[in-house]
Scaffold this motif. Structure first.
Motif, short mmCIF file in Angstrom:
data_model
loop_
_atom_site.label_atom_id
_atom_site.label_comp_id
_atom_site.label_asym_id
_atom_site.label_seq_id
_atom_site.Cartn_x
_atom_site.Cartn_y
_atom_site.Cartn_z
N ALA A 1 0.82 -1.18 0.10
CA ALA A 1 -0.17 -0.08 0.06
C ALA A 1 0.99 1.24 0.07
N ASN A 2 1.97 1.36 0.72
CA ASN A 2 2.63 2.48 1.06
C ASN A 2 3.36 2.83 -0.49
N THR A 3 3.84 1.92 -1.12
CA THR A 3 4.60 2.08 -2.30
C THR A 3 3.82 1.71 -3.50
N TYR A 4 2.57 1.86 -3.41
CA TYR A 4 1.56 1.52 -4.66
C TYR A 4 1.61 2.33 -5.82
N GLY B 1 -12.96 -1.63 -4.79
CA GLY B 1 -11.55 -2.30 -5.15
C GLY B 1 -10.72 -1.01 -5.34
N CYS B 2 -11.02 0.19 -4.76
CA CYS B 2 -10.24 1.54 -5.12
C CYS B 2 -8.67 1.48 -4.75
N GLY B 3 -8.19 0.42 -4.05
CA GLY B 3 -6.98 0.48 -3.88
C GLY B 3 -6.41 1.89 -3.20
N ASN C 1 -4.81 -0.92 4.69
CA ASN C 1 -3.71 -0.14 4.66
C ASN C 1 -4.01 0.93 3.28
N MET C 2 -4.75 0.42 2.42
CA MET C 2 -5.07 0.91 1.21
C MET C 2 -5.94 2.08 1.60
#
Length: 203
Positions: free
Chosen positions: A11-14, A46-48, A71-72
């Motif tokens: 999530a942090n580096t998506y 499923g927004c990410g 996390n997303m």
């Protein structure tokens, strides 16, 4: 939803330049199908990290960012806070496990989400129930790709087969086309993406 654990970790580096670009072409494709959406409410399913939905915020009256990964959702909440956006909400929820009877929307869009869902027909049926009469489900995903072999995702979709599943559920006015081709786009393979628009008519 499938592969939540994997998304929790990244999530942090998506938000890579590649993903930002794909989100832009995906949201542009979705925008072409919107009709009188300024007064409508939407769900980015499923927004990410919300890359697609954030591009479409000004096209709708309100938007709900929905994902199975906490996390997303934290990432999208940070973006909302940083930009002081008013007409949005977030929800961490797994449609594959339980239903939401009080959730309703005029538009639901899902970009590169369906390939992670094991029981496609089941989830599409649940989304049918969430959509208001005349509402639209818009799907952006990969065309079926025989070069992709994976235990964790579908290797894309045949547009006609997907339309057949959706017709069985009750979706109407289904139309789709391939709108983007890219190199090393899908699991390291060259691939194409399609958009499918469908409508709920219960009458």
């Amino acid at each position: 939803m499938g592969n939540t654990d994997k998304f929790e970790m990244i999530a942090n580096t998506y938000d890579t330049p590649e993903r930002i670009h794909i989100a832009k072409v995906s949201s542009d494709a979705i925008r072409n199908y919107l009709v009188d959406a300024k007064s409508k409410n939407a769900i980015d399913f499923g927004c990410g990290t919300g890359l697609v939905g954030m591009n479409l915020l000004n096209d709708f009256n309100s938007m709900l960012f929905l994902d199975t990964s906490p996390n997303m959702i934290n990432q999208i909440q940070q973006k909302i806070s940083d930009s002081n956006i008013q007409n949005v909400d977030t929800l961490c929820f797994d449609f594959e496990k339980e239903g939401l009877s009080d959730l309703h929307a005029d538009y639901i869009f899902m970009a590169q989400v369906l390939l992670h869902i094991e029981d496609v027909e089941f989830v599409l049926s649940r989304l049918f129930d969430v959509l208001n009469e005349g509402g639209h489900l818009l799907i952006v995903d990969f065309d079926k790709n025989e070069k992709v072999a994976s235990d964790i995702v579908h290797n894309g979709f045949n547009q006609d087969e997907l339309a057949g599943i959706m017709t069985k559920i009750g979706y109407r006015d289904i139309q789709s086309h391939t709108f983007y081709n890219g190199s090393k786009l899908f699991m390291g393979q060259d691939a194409s993406m399609f958009i499918l628009d469908s409508q709920v008519r219960r009458g």
